[in-house]
Design a protein around this motif. Structure first.
Motif, PDB file in Angstrom:
ATOM      1  N   MET A   1     -13.105 -13.093  -1.853  1.00  0.00           N
ATOM      2  CA  MET A   1     -13.416 -11.787  -1.338  1.00  0.00           C
ATOM      3  C   MET A   1     -15.021 -11.692  -1.346  1.00  0.00           C
ATOM      4  SD  MET A   1     -12.925  -8.046  -3.621  1.00  0.00           S
ATOM      5  CE  MET A   1     -11.133  -8.028  -3.234  1.00  0.00           C
TER       6      MET A   1
ATOM      7  N   HIS B   1     -13.549  -1.151  -0.945  1.00  0.00           N
ATOM      8  CA  HIS B   1     -12.059  -1.336  -0.981  1.00  0.00           C
ATOM      9  C   HIS B   1     -11.271  -0.567  -0.124  1.00  0.00           C
ATOM     10  CE1 HIS B   1     -12.241  -3.111  -5.170  1.00  0.00           C
ATOM     11  NE2 HIS B   1     -13.254  -2.358  -5.085  1.00  0.00           N
ATOM     12  N   LEU B   2     -10.891  -1.266   0.935  1.00  0.00           N
ATOM     13  CA  LEU B   2      -9.979  -0.608   2.113  1.00  0.00           C
ATOM     14  C   LEU B   2      -8.525  -0.692   1.905  1.00  0.00           C
ATOM     15  CD1 LEU B   2     -12.250  -2.004   4.980  1.00  0.00           C
ATOM     16  CD2 LEU B   2     -12.537   0.282   3.890  1.00  0.00           C
ATOM     17  N   ASN B   3      -7.786  -1.569   1.012  1.00  0.00           N
ATOM     18  CA  ASN B   3      -6.500  -1.762   1.031  1.00  0.00           C
ATOM     19  C   ASN B   3      -6.044  -0.936   0.119  1.00  0.00           C
ATOM     20  OD1 ASN B   3      -3.753  -2.421   1.159  1.00  0.00           O
ATOM     21  ND2 ASN B   3      -4.306  -4.408   1.246  1.00  0.00           N
ATOM     22  N   HIS B   4      -5.470   0.320  -0.020  1.00  0.00           N
ATOM     23  CA  HIS B   4      -4.962   0.962  -1.265  1.00  0.00           C
ATOM     24  C   HIS B   4      -3.497   1.072  -0.795  1.00  0.00           C
ATOM     25  CE1 HIS B   4      -8.263   2.407  -3.416  1.00  0.00           C
ATOM     26  NE2 HIS B   4      -9.069   2.227  -2.395  1.00  0.00           N
ATOM     27  N   GLY B   5      -2.932   0.176   0.005  1.00  0.00           N
ATOM     28  CA  GLY B   5      -1.409   0.397   0.429  1.00  0.00           C
ATOM     29  C   GLY B   5      -0.650  -0.731  -0.464  1.00  0.00           C
ATOM     30  N   SER B   6      -1.102  -2.018  -0.193  1.00  0.00           N
ATOM     31  CA  SER B   6      -0.530  -2.978  -0.851  1.00  0.00           C
ATOM     32  C   SER B   6      -1.074  -3.518  -2.362  1.00  0.00           C
ATOM     33  CB  SER B   6      -0.981  -4.365  -0.292  1.00  0.00           C
ATOM     34  OG  SER B   6      -0.514  -4.380   1.149  1.00  0.00           O
ATOM     35  N   PHE B   7      -2.466  -3.135  -2.780  1.00  0.00           N
ATOM     36  CA  PHE B   7      -2.872  -3.245  -4.069  1.00  0.00           C
ATOM     37  C   PHE B   7      -3.595  -2.221  -4.462  1.00  0.00           C
ATOM     38  CE2 PHE B   7      -2.518  -7.562  -2.028  1.00  0.00           C
ATOM     39  CZ  PHE B   7      -1.607  -8.113  -2.446  1.00  0.00           C
ATOM     40  N   GLY B   8      -3.355  -1.014  -3.918  1.00  0.00           N
ATOM     41  CA  GLY B   8      -4.195   0.112  -4.237  1.00  0.00           C
ATOM     42  C   GLY B   8      -4.249   0.609  -5.612  1.00  0.00           C
TER      43      GLY B   8
END
Length: 119
Positions: A1, A35-42
């Motif tokens: 990351m 942090h842009l991904n709050h769908g899969s690993f929010g």
């Protein structure tokens, strides 16, 4: 990351407004990472984490009693409220753990023919 500094992470954010620091403080996210991904690993806000812990303690104190007796009774008002919100019959509403499970249940119970589309 890859880590990137968050512009304005310690001050107001021009995009989200002057209350950004207070809103940002509700999460335990690393402030040095965008942090842009709050769908899969929010991540969830700290008050939600604390409520989750209270529920875990309740389950751990009596798992059988919780899942066999308490949970069905506790979920009934939730189903009624969700049904009212989406305009559905509470008796026909099913609560599932996530969208993937819900879509799999819908697709498994739907007869699709060539050319049908799922939106």
């Amino acid at each position: 990351m890859q880590h990137h500094p968050v512009p304005g992470s310690n001050t107001g954010n021009a995009l989200w407004g002057p209350d950004w620091p207070a809103a940002r403080a509700l999460w335990r996210l690393d402030p040095e990472v965008v942090h842009l991904n709050h769908g899969s690993f929010g991540a969830v806000p700290i008050p939600v984490l604390e409520e989750q812990e209270r529920w875990r303690q309740r389950v751990e104190a009596n798992p059988t009693g919780f899942f066999e007796r308490d949970l069905p009774r506790l979920l009934e008002p939730v189903r009624e409220r969700v049904a009212g919100f989406v305009g559905a019959d509470a008796a026909a509403l099913v609560l599932l753990p996530n969208v993937t499970t819900a879509m799999a249940a819908v697709l498994a119970s739907t007869a699709l023919a060539p050319g049908d589309e799922v939106l």
